[in-house]
Motif scaffolding. Structure first.
Motif, PDB file in Angstrom:
ATOM      1  N   TYR A   1      37.800  34.989  -3.421  1.00  0.00           N
ATOM      2  CA  TYR A   1      39.128  35.494  -3.079  1.00  0.00           C
ATOM      3  C   TYR A   1      40.089  35.294  -4.260  1.00  0.00           C
ATOM      4  CZ  TYR A   1      43.490  36.051  -0.462  1.00  0.00           C
ATOM      5  OH  TYR A   1      44.731  36.471  -0.031  1.00  0.00           O
ATOM      6  N   LYS A   2      40.015  34.107  -4.874  1.00  0.00           N
ATOM      7  CA  LYS A   2      40.903  33.808  -6.007  1.00  0.00           C
ATOM      8  C   LYS A   2      40.601  34.713  -7.190  1.00  0.00           C
ATOM      9  CE  LYS A   2      41.643  29.206  -6.564  1.00  0.00           C
ATOM     10  NZ  LYS A   2      41.319  27.776  -6.500  1.00  0.00           N
TER      11      LYS A   2
ATOM     12  N   MET B   1      42.110  38.091  -6.462  1.00  0.00           N
ATOM     13  CA  MET B   1      43.562  38.045  -6.636  1.00  0.00           C
ATOM     14  C   MET B   1      43.943  38.057  -8.112  1.00  0.00           C
ATOM     15  SD  MET B   1      44.853  38.241  -3.681  1.00  0.00           S
ATOM     16  CE  MET B   1      46.556  37.983  -4.021  1.00  0.00           C
TER      17      MET B   1
ATOM     18  N   LYS C   1      53.323  33.929  -8.293  1.00  0.00           N
ATOM     19  CA  LYS C   1      52.040  33.341  -8.728  1.00  0.00           C
ATOM     20  C   LYS C   1      52.180  31.865  -9.132  1.00  0.00           C
ATOM     21  CE  LYS C   1      52.167  35.139 -13.475  1.00  0.00           C
ATOM     22  NZ  LYS C   1      52.797  33.992 -14.089  1.00  0.00           N
TER      23      LYS C   1
ATOM     24  N   ASP D   1      50.209  40.492   0.521  1.00  0.00           N
ATOM     25  CA  ASP D   1      49.146  40.989  -0.369  1.00  0.00           C
ATOM     26  C   ASP D   1      48.973  40.126  -1.614  1.00  0.00           C
ATOM     27  OD1 ASP D   1      48.820  43.023   1.407  1.00  0.00           O
ATOM     28  OD2 ASP D   1      50.175  44.387   0.343  1.00  0.00           O
ATOM     29  N   LYS D   2      49.812  39.129  -1.773  1.00  0.00           N
ATOM     30  CA  LYS D   2      49.717  38.277  -2.959  1.00  0.00           C
ATOM     31  C   LYS D   2      48.997  36.964  -2.660  1.00  0.00           C
ATOM     32  CE  LYS D   2      53.889  40.129  -5.068  1.00  0.00           C
ATOM     33  NZ  LYS D   2      53.210  40.971  -6.051  1.00  0.00           N
ATOM     34  N   GLY D   3      48.392  36.881  -1.498  1.00  0.00           N
ATOM     35  CA  GLY D   3      47.602  35.693  -1.162  1.00  0.00           C
ATOM     36  C   GLY D   3      48.373  34.612  -0.448  1.00  0.00           C
TER      37      GLY D   3
ATOM     38  N   LEU E   1      47.107  31.005  -1.473  1.00  0.00           N
ATOM     39  CA  LEU E   1      45.664  30.720  -1.547  1.00  0.00           C
ATOM     40  C   LEU E   1      45.159  30.646  -2.989  1.00  0.00           C
ATOM     41  CD1 LEU E   1      44.110  32.784   1.394  1.00  0.00           C
ATOM     42  CD2 LEU E   1      44.487  30.332   1.265  1.00  0.00           C
ATOM     43  N   ALA E   2      45.892  31.278  -3.890  1.00  0.00           N
ATOM     44  CA  ALA E   2      45.482  31.244  -5.304  1.00  0.00           C
ATOM     45  C   ALA E   2      45.549  29.829  -5.871  1.00  0.00           C
ATOM     46  CB  ALA E   2      46.373  32.168  -6.113  1.00  0.00           C
TER      47      ALA E   2
END
Lengths: 150, 179
Positions: free
Chosen positions: A135-136, A139, B89, B125-127, B139-140
């Motif tokens: 997933y990362k 992204m 981010k 949509d950016k996690g 989540l990143a």
């Protein structure tokens, strides 16, 4: 109390019934005996009680304890306690070492179920980490494409 | 990005407005906001405004940029009497508390406007994912997902913070990761 997952307690009831079914199947009279329904219900209720106690006890654990090792260790300890309690009661009910050997042999499938559940849990954990990594990466790729477009 | 040519007083007011609208101020942008009475630079797109209309000018610019890029990535956070522009981010997680929304990055934590629901919808949509009633995690920046009892999870973040994913929100997490 609000952390308790009632669905898990209900699942414990059905797992208890399943284990009761295994016991019944391994008994002398076979599965279809007059008291079969009673055995299934009783084992289901035992499962329900074990499930409720487990859910209640684990809901009290502080989140600061959360580590994969501790989770799997505690899972193993709970399985051991439950299986140990079952062996103890089986021996007590069997009333002596002569019949105890036979009763204990029925416990092997239960141990196998518990072991399989724990191994399954660990496989799901590994899969979750793999999915997170993927997933990362997705992204990161998405962000770099957006940067290039800008 | 925009360049400002104006008096010091208007510069101070306008820069605050533009920061709120997530528009960076640079000294060599091709787009310039010029206060009436000041020289219009050659070879650049200039918007001339009266000193009294600086709010209108910043709104006009902001609306134009919004239309152009559809959505703005960065947001403004407030930390130690200063506004800072933060990119999603760089955000580890957002938390709502009695003092409003706080956003946590590797270095600082900032106060922010709007609500968690707003950022949840904006950065879906950016996690960013809702993990309990008061937290939205990126989540990143999740290092590890730890399974926990009562169908919960714990997210260990890059900087070591541990966030609890409640049972109600665990399903969303599983869906996001396609587990």
């Amino acid at each position: 109390m609000e952390k308790i997952n009632r669905a898990n307690i209900v699942k414990s009831f059905f797992l208890g019934m399943f284990i009761g079914g295994v016991f019944q199947w391994g008994s002398d009279g076979g599965f279809w005996t007059p008291g079969a329904l009673l055995v299934l219900t009783a084992s289901g209720m035992i499962g329900l009680v074990i499930g409720w106690i487990t859910e209640l006890a684990t809901s009290m654990l502080p989140i600061s304890m959360a580590k994969p090792r501790i989770y799997f260790l505690l899972n193993g300890v709970i399985s051991l306690i439950v299986t140990g309690a079952m062996i103890f009661f089986s021996l007590t009910i069997a009333g002596g070492l002569e019949t105890a050997g036979k009763t204990l042999s029925i416990l092997w499938p239960i141990l196998a179920i518990v072991l399989a559940a724990n191994v399954g849990d660990y496989i799901i954990y590994q899969e979750t980490q793999r999915r997170l990594k993927k997933y990362k990466e997705i992204m990161r790729d998405k962000q770099s494409v957006q940067r290039n477009e800008l | 990005m925009v360049q400002l040519i104006c008096s010091d007083k208007i510069y101070e007011k306008l820069s605050r407005e533009l920061l709120k609208r997530q528009i960076d101020i640079v000294s060599d942008s091709s787009l310039v906001l010029v206060e009436r009475g000041y020289d219009i630079p050659d070879g650049k797109i200039s918007i001339v405004f009266d000193a009294l209309d600086y709010m209108e000018a910043s709104k006009l610019l902001s609306d134009g940029i919004n239309r152009e890029s559809n959505s703005i990535d960065a947001v403004t956070g407030f930390y130690q009497n200063r506004f800072a522009v933060i990119s999603p981010k760089d955000i580890l997680y957002l938390e709502s508390g009695p003092d409003g929304i706080r956003c946590f990055t590797q270095q600082n934590h900032y106060s922010m406007k709007e609500t968690l629901q707003h950022y949840e919808a904006l950065w879906k949509d950016k996690g960013f994912i809702r993990i309990n009633k008061s937290q939205l995690a990126n989540l990143a920046h999740v290092r590890d997902i730890i399974p926990w009892f009562n169908s919960r999870y714990v997210l260990r973040m890059d900087h070591g913070a541990e966030l609890e994913v409640l049972r109600m929100y665990a399903k969303k997490l599983r869906e996001a990761l396609k587990i």
